[in-house]
Motif scaffolding. Structure first.
Motif, PDB file in Angstrom:
ATOM      1  N   GLU A  48      41.433  48.216  39.633  1.00 57.88           N
ATOM      2  CA  GLU A  48      39.732  47.995  38.847  1.00 57.88           C
ATOM      3  C   GLU A  48      40.595  47.194  37.670  1.00 57.88           C
ATOM      4  O   GLU A  48      40.117  46.152  37.589  1.00 57.88           O
ATOM      5  CB  GLU A  48      38.989  49.176  39.170  1.00 57.88           C
ATOM      6  CG  GLU A  48      37.995  49.331  40.134  1.00 57.88           C
ATOM      7  CD  GLU A  48      37.162  50.617  40.024  1.00 57.88           C
ATOM      8  OE1 GLU A  48      36.307  50.592  40.868  1.00 57.88           O
ATOM      9  OE2 GLU A  48      37.781  51.284  39.082  1.00 57.88           O
ATOM     10  N   ALA A  49      41.845  47.735  37.415  1.00 54.46           N
ATOM     11  CA  ALA A  49      42.428  47.332  35.797  1.00 54.46           C
ATOM     12  C   ALA A  49      42.869  45.813  36.357  1.00 54.46           C
ATOM     13  O   ALA A  49      42.767  44.956  35.289  1.00 54.46           O
ATOM     14  CB  ALA A  49      43.587  48.134  35.872  1.00 54.46           C
ATOM     15  N   ALA A  50      43.586  46.004  37.311  1.00 59.57           N
ATOM     16  CA  ALA A  50      44.443  44.566  37.633  1.00 59.57           C
ATOM     17  C   ALA A  50      42.932  43.556  37.975  1.00 59.57           C
ATOM     18  O   ALA A  50      43.417  42.564  37.299  1.00 59.57           O
ATOM     19  CB  ALA A  50      45.085  44.695  38.793  1.00 59.57           C
ATOM     20  N   ARG A  53      42.201  42.732  34.929  1.00 56.88           N
ATOM     21  CA  ARG A  53      43.335  41.540  34.281  1.00 56.88           C
ATOM     22  C   ARG A  53      43.033  40.020  34.440  1.00 56.88           C
ATOM     23  O   ARG A  53      42.909  38.972  33.837  1.00 56.88           O
ATOM     24  CB  ARG A  53      44.517  42.421  33.774  1.00 56.88           C
ATOM     25  CG  ARG A  53      44.935  42.960  33.114  1.00 56.88           C
ATOM     26  CD  ARG A  53      46.543  43.963  33.370  1.00 56.88           C
ATOM     27  NE  ARG A  53      46.857  44.946  34.580  1.00 56.88           N
ATOM     28  CZ  ARG A  53      46.968  45.931  34.910  1.00 56.88           C
ATOM     29  NH1 ARG A  53      46.539  46.341  34.378  1.00 56.88           N
ATOM     30  NH2 ARG A  53      46.877  45.182  36.384  1.00 56.88           N
ATOM     31  N   ARG A  54      43.201  39.986  35.707  1.00 58.74           N
ATOM     32  CA  ARG A  54      42.854  38.693  36.249  1.00 58.74           C
ATOM     33  C   ARG A  54      41.866  38.055  35.987  1.00 58.74           C
ATOM     34  O   ARG A  54      42.039  36.828  35.599  1.00 58.74           O
ATOM     35  CB  ARG A  54      42.902  38.887  38.227  1.00 58.74           C
ATOM     36  CG  ARG A  54      43.257  37.687  38.535  1.00 58.74           C
ATOM     37  CD  ARG A  54      42.382  38.461  40.443  1.00 58.74           C
ATOM     38  NE  ARG A  54      41.999  38.561  40.678  1.00 58.74           N
ATOM     39  CZ  ARG A  54      40.586  38.573  40.538  1.00 58.74           C
ATOM     40  NH1 ARG A  54      40.549  36.783  40.217  1.00 58.74           N
ATOM     41  NH2 ARG A  54      39.195  38.871  41.242  1.00 58.74           N
ATOM     42  N   LEU A  55      40.403  38.482  36.406  1.00 62.49           N
ATOM     43  CA  LEU A  55      39.437  37.977  35.515  1.00 62.49           C
ATOM     44  C   LEU A  55      39.608  37.413  34.635  1.00 62.49           C
ATOM     45  O   LEU A  55      38.606  36.502  33.532  1.00 62.49           O
ATOM     46  CB  LEU A  55      38.282  38.572  35.746  1.00 62.49           C
ATOM     47  CG  LEU A  55      37.843  39.170  37.295  1.00 62.49           C
ATOM     48  CD1 LEU A  55      36.805  39.837  37.088  1.00 62.49           C
ATOM     49  CD2 LEU A  55      37.470  37.982  37.727  1.00 62.49           C
ATOM     50  N   THR A  60      39.955  32.942  30.047  1.00 63.42           N
ATOM     51  CA  THR A  60      40.754  32.842  29.349  1.00 63.42           C
ATOM     52  C   THR A  60      41.344  31.325  29.991  1.00 63.42           C
ATOM     53  O   THR A  60      40.964  30.023  28.790  1.00 63.42           O
ATOM     54  CB  THR A  60      42.291  33.019  29.105  1.00 63.42           C
ATOM     55  OG1 THR A  60      41.755  34.339  28.320  1.00 63.42           O
ATOM     56  CG2 THR A  60      42.691  32.635  27.443  1.00 63.42           C
ATOM     57  N   ALA A  61      41.537  31.268  31.238  1.00 65.89           N
ATOM     58  CA  ALA A  61      42.353  29.786  31.225  1.00 65.89           C
ATOM     59  C   ALA A  61      40.773  28.796  31.239  1.00 65.89           C
ATOM     60  O   ALA A  61      40.920  27.739  31.291  1.00 65.89           O
ATOM     61  CB  ALA A  61      42.636  30.372  32.579  1.00 65.89           C
ATOM     62  N   GLU A  62      39.950  29.343  31.870  1.00 64.11           N
ATOM     63  CA  GLU A  62      39.237  28.282  31.876  1.00 64.11           C
ATOM     64  C   GLU A  62      38.477  28.014  30.521  1.00 64.11           C
ATOM     65  O   GLU A  62      38.065  26.910  30.293  1.00 64.11           O
ATOM     66  CB  GLU A  62      37.619  29.295  32.601  1.00 64.11           C
ATOM     67  CG  GLU A  62      36.441  28.731  32.502  1.00 64.11           C
ATOM     68  CD  GLU A  62      35.122  29.192  33.499  1.00 64.11           C
ATOM     69  OE1 GLU A  62      34.340  29.441  32.840  1.00 64.11           O
ATOM     70  OE2 GLU A  62      35.733  30.029  33.686  1.00 64.11           O
ATOM     71  N   THR A  63      38.590  29.378  29.417  1.00 61.00           N
ATOM     72  CA  THR A  63      37.770  28.470  27.813  1.00 61.00           C
ATOM     73  C   THR A  63      38.478  27.526  27.756  1.00 61.00           C
ATOM     74  O   THR A  63      38.528  26.874  26.981  1.00 61.00           O
ATOM     75  CB  THR A  63      38.007  30.100  27.556  1.00 61.00           C
ATOM     76  OG1 THR A  63      37.087  30.393  27.754  1.00 61.00           O
ATOM     77  CG2 THR A  63      37.695  29.358  25.806  1.00 61.00           C
TER      78      THR A  63
END
Length: 108
Positions: A48-50, A53-55, A60-63
């Motif tokens: 769930e933590a991974a 982080r992935r989301l 961030t990349a989308e922003t």
């Protein structure tokens, strides 16, 4: 953990599957159910933590990608991207090329 109507939650079902897999991998030992459950909780928490982080990285990349499509004007407001001179591309056409002729050195 079960909900009030005694149906397992999605997380509980995932824990059960992981704990069962761990139990099978260890040769189905008797009396280690609590250890398998704890190991399953740790594994699921790491997954769930991974995922979080992935989301977050994707967001961030989308922003950044959206921000790259705008430019600041002199007044400090965002302006739409400058459209290309060629306009929209048609299927099967080659992109326009610039003239390769050089201007004489004295011309500006």
């Amino acid at each position: 953990m079960h909900t009030s109507d005694d149906t397992p939650t999605d997380r509980t079902r995932r824990l059960e599957k992981i704990a069962h897999r761990i139990w099978v991998e260890e040769g189905r030992p008797h009396g280690r159910d609590r250890a398998h459950w704890a190991a399953a909780e740790a594994e699921l928490e790491a997954l769930e933590a991974a995922n979080r982080r992935r989301l977050a990285a994707a967001k961030t990349a989308e922003t950044k990608a959206v921000g790259a499509g705008t430019r600041r004007t002199k007044g400090g407001t965002d302006a739409a991207p400058t459209p290309t001179v060629d306009g929209p591309k048609k299927a099967g056409t080659k992109p326009a090329t610039r003239s390769r002729t050089r201007r004489p050195a004295g011309d500006a």
